[in-house]
Scaffold this motif. Structure first.
Motif, PDB file in Angstrom:
ATOM      1  N   ILE A 136      25.250  -8.385   8.869  1.00  0.00           N
ATOM      2  CA  ILE A 136      24.919  -7.216   9.676  1.00  0.00           C
ATOM      3  C   ILE A 136      25.711  -7.255  10.975  1.00  0.00           C
ATOM      4  CG2 ILE A 136      23.052  -5.942  10.802  1.00  0.00           C
ATOM      5  CD1 ILE A 136      22.858  -6.198   7.721  1.00  0.00           C
ATOM      6  N   ILE A 137      26.328  -6.127  11.340  1.00  0.00           N
ATOM      7  CA  ILE A 137      27.062  -6.037  12.601  1.00  0.00           C
ATOM      8  C   ILE A 137      26.571  -4.803  13.357  1.00  0.00           C
ATOM      9  CG2 ILE A 137      29.311  -5.849  13.722  1.00  0.00           C
ATOM     10  CD1 ILE A 137      30.558  -7.008  11.151  1.00  0.00           C
ATOM     11  N   GLU A 138      26.042  -5.026  14.554  1.00  0.00           N
ATOM     12  CA  GLU A 138      25.642  -3.952  15.443  1.00  0.00           C
ATOM     13  C   GLU A 138      26.475  -4.029  16.712  1.00  0.00           C
ATOM     14  OE1 GLU A 138      23.091  -1.274  15.607  1.00  0.00           O
ATOM     15  OE2 GLU A 138      23.702  -1.550  13.525  1.00  0.00           O
ATOM     16  N   ASN A 139      26.930  -2.884  17.221  1.00  0.00           N
ATOM     17  CA  ASN A 139      27.757  -2.901  18.432  1.00  0.00           C
ATOM     18  C   ASN A 139      27.264  -1.884  19.442  1.00  0.00           C
ATOM     19  OD1 ASN A 139      29.393  -0.303  17.951  1.00  0.00           O
ATOM     20  ND2 ASN A 139      29.640  -1.433  16.035  1.00  0.00           N
ATOM     21  N   GLN A 140      27.528  -2.184  20.701  1.00  0.00           N
ATOM     22  CA  GLN A 140      27.148  -1.311  21.803  1.00  0.00           C
ATOM     23  C   GLN A 140      28.275  -1.250  22.827  1.00  0.00           C
ATOM     24  OE1 GLN A 140      22.977  -3.354  22.343  1.00  0.00           O
ATOM     25  NE2 GLN A 140      23.037  -1.492  23.578  1.00  0.00           N
ATOM     26  N   LEU A 141      28.506  -0.077  23.377  1.00  0.00           N
ATOM     27  CA  LEU A 141      29.451   0.065  24.490  1.00  0.00           C
ATOM     28  C   LEU A 141      28.735  -0.112  25.825  1.00  0.00           C
ATOM     29  CD1 LEU A 141      31.678   3.044  23.293  1.00  0.00           C
ATOM     30  CD2 LEU A 141      32.417   0.687  23.708  1.00  0.00           C
ATOM     31  N   LYS A 145      25.254  -2.232  27.959  1.00  0.00           N
ATOM     32  CA  LYS A 145      24.629  -3.543  28.007  1.00  0.00           C
ATOM     33  C   LYS A 145      23.552  -3.652  26.919  1.00  0.00           C
ATOM     34  CE  LYS A 145      21.365  -2.277  31.688  1.00  0.00           C
ATOM     35  NZ  LYS A 145      20.941  -2.604  33.076  1.00  0.00           N
ATOM     36  N   SER A 146      23.242  -4.857  26.526  1.00  0.00           N
ATOM     37  CA  SER A 146      22.271  -5.085  25.458  1.00  0.00           C
ATOM     38  C   SER A 146      20.912  -4.504  25.841  1.00  0.00           C
ATOM     39  CB  SER A 146      22.139  -6.590  25.186  1.00  0.00           C
ATOM     40  OG  SER A 146      21.690  -7.278  26.342  1.00  0.00           O
ATOM     41  N   ASP A 147      20.159  -4.073  24.828  1.00  0.00           N
ATOM     42  CA  ASP A 147      18.829  -3.526  25.089  1.00  0.00           C
ATOM     43  C   ASP A 147      17.871  -3.930  23.974  1.00  0.00           C
ATOM     44  OD1 ASP A 147      19.176  -1.704  22.896  1.00  0.00           O
ATOM     45  OD2 ASP A 147      20.197  -0.309  24.237  1.00  0.00           O
ATOM     46  N   HIS A 148      16.587  -3.725  24.230  1.00  0.00           N
ATOM     47  CA  HIS A 148      15.547  -4.121  23.274  1.00  0.00           C
ATOM     48  C   HIS A 148      15.659  -3.339  21.969  1.00  0.00           C
ATOM     49  CE1 HIS A 148      14.173  -6.258  26.641  1.00  0.00           C
ATOM     50  NE2 HIS A 148      13.113  -5.567  26.984  1.00  0.00           N
ATOM     51  N   ASP A 149      16.045  -2.068  22.080  1.00  0.00           N
ATOM     52  CA  ASP A 149      16.128  -1.220  20.890  1.00  0.00           C
ATOM     53  C   ASP A 149      17.115  -1.795  19.878  1.00  0.00           C
ATOM     54  OD1 ASP A 149      15.694   1.344  19.422  1.00  0.00           O
ATOM     55  OD2 ASP A 149      17.820   1.605  19.867  1.00  0.00           O
ATOM     56  N   HIS A 150      18.284  -2.189  20.331  1.00  0.00           N
ATOM     57  CA  HIS A 150      19.293  -2.718  19.412  1.00  0.00           C
ATOM     58  C   HIS A 150      18.901  -4.096  18.878  1.00  0.00           C
ATOM     59  CE1 HIS A 150      21.877   0.581  20.733  1.00  0.00           C
ATOM     60  NE2 HIS A 150      22.664   0.288  19.706  1.00  0.00           N
ATOM     61  N   LEU A 151      18.222  -4.897  19.717  1.00  0.00           N
ATOM     62  CA  LEU A 151      17.756  -6.197  19.233  1.00  0.00           C
ATOM     63  C   LEU A 151      16.758  -5.993  18.099  1.00  0.00           C
ATOM     64  CD1 LEU A 151      17.499  -9.258  19.329  1.00  0.00           C
ATOM     65  CD2 LEU A 151      15.846  -9.001  21.200  1.00  0.00           C
ATOM     66  N   ASN A 165      27.687  -5.906  27.815  1.00  0.00           N
ATOM     67  CA  ASN A 165      27.060  -6.708  28.870  1.00  0.00           C
ATOM     68  C   ASN A 165      25.784  -7.345  28.326  1.00  0.00           C
ATOM     69  OD1 ASN A 165      26.129  -7.846  31.213  1.00  0.00           O
ATOM     70  ND2 ASN A 165      25.696  -5.917  32.257  1.00  0.00           N
ATOM     71  N   PRO A 166      25.841  -8.599  27.897  1.00  0.00           N
ATOM     72  CA  PRO A 166      24.633  -9.263  27.365  1.00  0.00           C
ATOM     73  C   PRO A 166      23.670  -9.640  28.491  1.00  0.00           C
ATOM     74  CG  PRO A 166      26.492 -10.781  27.357  1.00  0.00           C
ATOM     75  CD  PRO A 166      27.026  -9.463  27.825  1.00  0.00           C
ATOM     76  N   ARG A 167      22.456  -9.116  28.423  1.00  0.00           N
ATOM     77  CA  ARG A 167      21.456  -9.416  29.449  1.00  0.00           C
ATOM     78  C   ARG A 167      20.852 -10.798  29.211  1.00  0.00           C
ATOM     79  NH1 ARG A 167      17.844  -4.058  29.182  1.00  0.00           N
ATOM     80  NH2 ARG A 167      16.430  -5.364  30.418  1.00  0.00           N
ATOM     81  N   PRO A 168      20.450 -11.501  30.275  1.00  0.00           N
ATOM     82  CA  PRO A 168      19.923 -12.871  30.145  1.00  0.00           C
ATOM     83  C   PRO A 168      18.770 -12.987  29.163  1.00  0.00           C
ATOM     84  CG  PRO A 168      20.347 -12.367  32.450  1.00  0.00           C
ATOM     85  CD  PRO A 168      20.559 -11.085  31.694  1.00  0.00           C
ATOM     86  N   GLU A 169      17.861 -12.004  29.173  1.00  0.00           N
ATOM     87  CA  GLU A 169      16.704 -12.093  28.282  1.00  0.00           C
ATOM     88  C   GLU A 169      17.115 -11.987  26.822  1.00  0.00           C
ATOM     89  OE1 GLU A 169      16.414  -7.883  30.192  1.00  0.00           O
ATOM     90  OE2 GLU A 169      17.225  -9.858  30.685  1.00  0.00           O
ATOM     91  N   HIS A 170      18.211 -11.290  26.545  1.00  0.00           N
ATOM     92  CA  HIS A 170      18.672 -11.167  25.166  1.00  0.00           C
ATOM     93  C   HIS A 170      19.483 -12.392  24.739  1.00  0.00           C
ATOM     94  CE1 HIS A 170      18.144  -6.657  26.033  1.00  0.00           C
ATOM     95  NE2 HIS A 170      17.096  -7.094  25.354  1.00  0.00           N
ATOM     96  N   ILE A 171      20.162 -12.995  25.697  1.00  0.00           N
ATOM     97  CA  ILE A 171      20.819 -14.274  25.405  1.00  0.00           C
ATOM     98  C   ILE A 171      19.762 -15.304  25.013  1.00  0.00           C
ATOM     99  CG2 ILE A 171      22.127 -16.194  26.412  1.00  0.00           C
ATOM    100  CD1 ILE A 171      23.546 -14.139  28.194  1.00  0.00           C
ATOM    101  N   ALA A 228      18.000 -17.759   9.641  1.00  0.00           N
ATOM    102  CA  ALA A 228      19.166 -16.881   9.764  1.00  0.00           C
ATOM    103  C   ALA A 228      20.063 -17.340  10.918  1.00  0.00           C
ATOM    104  CB  ALA A 228      18.705 -15.447   9.991  1.00  0.00           C
ATOM    105  N   ASN A 229      21.298 -16.843  10.902  1.00  0.00           N
ATOM    106  CA  ASN A 229      22.271 -17.138  11.949  1.00  0.00           C
ATOM    107  C   ASN A 229      22.552 -15.874  12.749  1.00  0.00           C
ATOM    108  OD1 ASN A 229      22.681 -19.871  11.182  1.00  0.00           O
ATOM    109  ND2 ASN A 229      24.048 -19.212   9.555  1.00  0.00           N
ATOM    110  N   PHE A 230      22.465 -15.979  14.073  1.00  0.00           N
ATOM    111  CA  PHE A 230      22.678 -14.838  14.956  1.00  0.00           C
ATOM    112  C   PHE A 230      23.832 -15.123  15.916  1.00  0.00           C
ATOM    113  CE2 PHE A 230      18.373 -14.404  13.505  1.00  0.00           C
ATOM    114  CZ  PHE A 230      18.162 -13.027  13.410  1.00  0.00           C
ATOM    115  N   TYR A 231      24.691 -14.123  16.066  1.00  0.00           N
ATOM    116  CA  TYR A 231      25.795 -14.202  17.017  1.00  0.00           C
ATOM    117  C   TYR A 231      25.632 -13.088  18.046  1.00  0.00           C
ATOM    118  CZ  TYR A 231      28.260 -17.077  13.537  1.00  0.00           C
ATOM    119  OH  TYR A 231      28.625 -18.051  12.641  1.00  0.00           O
ATOM    120  N   LEU A 232      25.817 -13.426  19.313  1.00  0.00           N
ATOM    121  CA  LEU A 232      25.867 -12.436  20.379  1.00  0.00           C
ATOM    122  C   LEU A 232      27.241 -12.523  21.029  1.00  0.00           C
ATOM    123  CD1 LEU A 232      24.510 -10.315  22.172  1.00  0.00           C
ATOM    124  CD2 LEU A 232      23.640 -12.184  23.601  1.00  0.00           C
ATOM    125  N   LEU A 233      28.005 -11.421  20.954  1.00  0.00           N
ATOM    126  CA  LEU A 233      29.370 -11.398  21.466  1.00  0.00           C
ATOM    127  C   LEU A 233      29.494 -10.371  22.588  1.00  0.00           C
ATOM    128  CD1 LEU A 233      29.746 -12.752  18.625  1.00  0.00           C
ATOM    129  CD2 LEU A 233      31.983 -11.641  18.537  1.00  0.00           C
TER     130      LEU A 233
END
Length: 310
Positions: free
Chosen positions: A67-72, A74-80, A101-107, A119-124
């Protein structure tokens, strides 16, 4: 000559998240392969997951969905939430989240997911850069990814959490039995720690139960506090003078631990019937042995402790 890197606003490169960034990632999946330890292929965009549409679903070398999700933005709860939902819906074991822009809480959340799940999760983080007057180029940076160390940390945390739950249940049952035979620990509540205790009637003297994986212990623990080491030893020595009488009343030998070089002292018996890692059906026998030992220990020591003017 060495050029200078400058950053370009993402919206100047990909104006629309779905039509531009997603399409570009689908056409240039090798850029993603260059920064993560996967070899992705066959990317398809806007894959259906119930009433939702996944940005991109690719395949790893084994043919499993990724699965690949992308955002232009900053990260948000909805996409997580979407990322996890899509992972489950597609039966995938790998999810990649690309954000500006990855937010600290999502990191922290992705780190926790890697530690706590199979599962394996990547945050880029995605940026656009150029050198001098060059064309913009993508810059992908792995902020969080799966690792063997992370999985081991997760396993250790899980085992620790299980340990706390088991111990609290063990203590609850032990205290229920104890209240039937003695008032000594009647006002004590179960804990998640490896010991629980109550006062022996004098400051710094306590009757403790101690619990380990495969055995247990009952003890009189002597610790009057900071700078009271000599006083602790004196109390221990006075009790030790009556060792034979105490052990006769106790109906067995005790471990007399003066603990040289340490502040506290201990008089104890090891219970070798079992510990908290034993199967629960074995616990009643362990509880019985512990409570019986504690009752006998208090009976043997109480007359001598009562004489202490402390």
């Amino acid at each position: 000559m060495i050029g200078k890197i400058s950053r370009v606003a993402l919206r100047d490169v990909w104006k629309h998240e779905a039509y531009d960034l997603t399409q570009w990632l689908q056409d240039n999946i090798d850029v993603l392969n260059d920064v993560i330890d996967l070899n992705l292929s066959n990317p398809e965009s806007e894959q259906s997951a119930g009433s939702f549409h996944i940005d991109i679903v690719a395949e790893d070398e084994a043919g499993n969905p990724v699965i690949i999700e992308n955002q232009l933005e900053k990260s948000d709860h909805d996409h997580l939430g979407k990322l996890i939902t899509y992972l489950v819906a597609m039966g995938s074991k790998t999810a990649i989240w690309i954000v500006s822009n990855p937010r600290p809480e999502h990191i922290a959340a992705i780190t926790w997911l890697n530690e706590s799940s199979a599962a394996n999760f990547y945050l880029l983080k995605i940026e656009a850069i150029k050198i001098g007057d060059s064309k913009p180029a993508p810059l992908l940076t792995v902020i969080v990814g799966p690792s063997e160390e992370g999985k081991e940390v997760g396993k250790a945390k899980k085992e620790m959490a299980e340990r706390y739950i088991i111990r609290e249940k063990f203590w609850t049952q032990l205290l229920d039995l104890s209240k039937q035979k003695t008032k000594l620990h009647a006002n004590i509540s179960p804990t998640q720690h490896n010991w629980l205790g109550t006062s022996a009637g004098k400051q710094g003297l306590g009757y403790n139960y101690s619990l380990r994986k495969n055995d247990a212990q009952v003890e009189l623990y002597i610790d009057r506090g900071k700078e009271k080491g000599e006083e602790n030893k004196e109390i221990f020595d006075k009790l030790f003078q009556h060792k034979n009488t105490i052990e006769k009343t106790f109906e067995g030998p005790l471990n007399w631990e003066r603990l040289e070089g340490k502040r506290a002292c201990r008089i104890s018996e090891i219970i070798n019937v079992g510990g908290y890692r034993d199967e629960e059906p074995k616990w009643p026998a362990i509880h019985e042995a512990m409570v019986d030992s504690m009752v006998r220990l208090e009976k043997a020591l109480k007359p001598f402790i009562a004489k202490f003017n402390i």
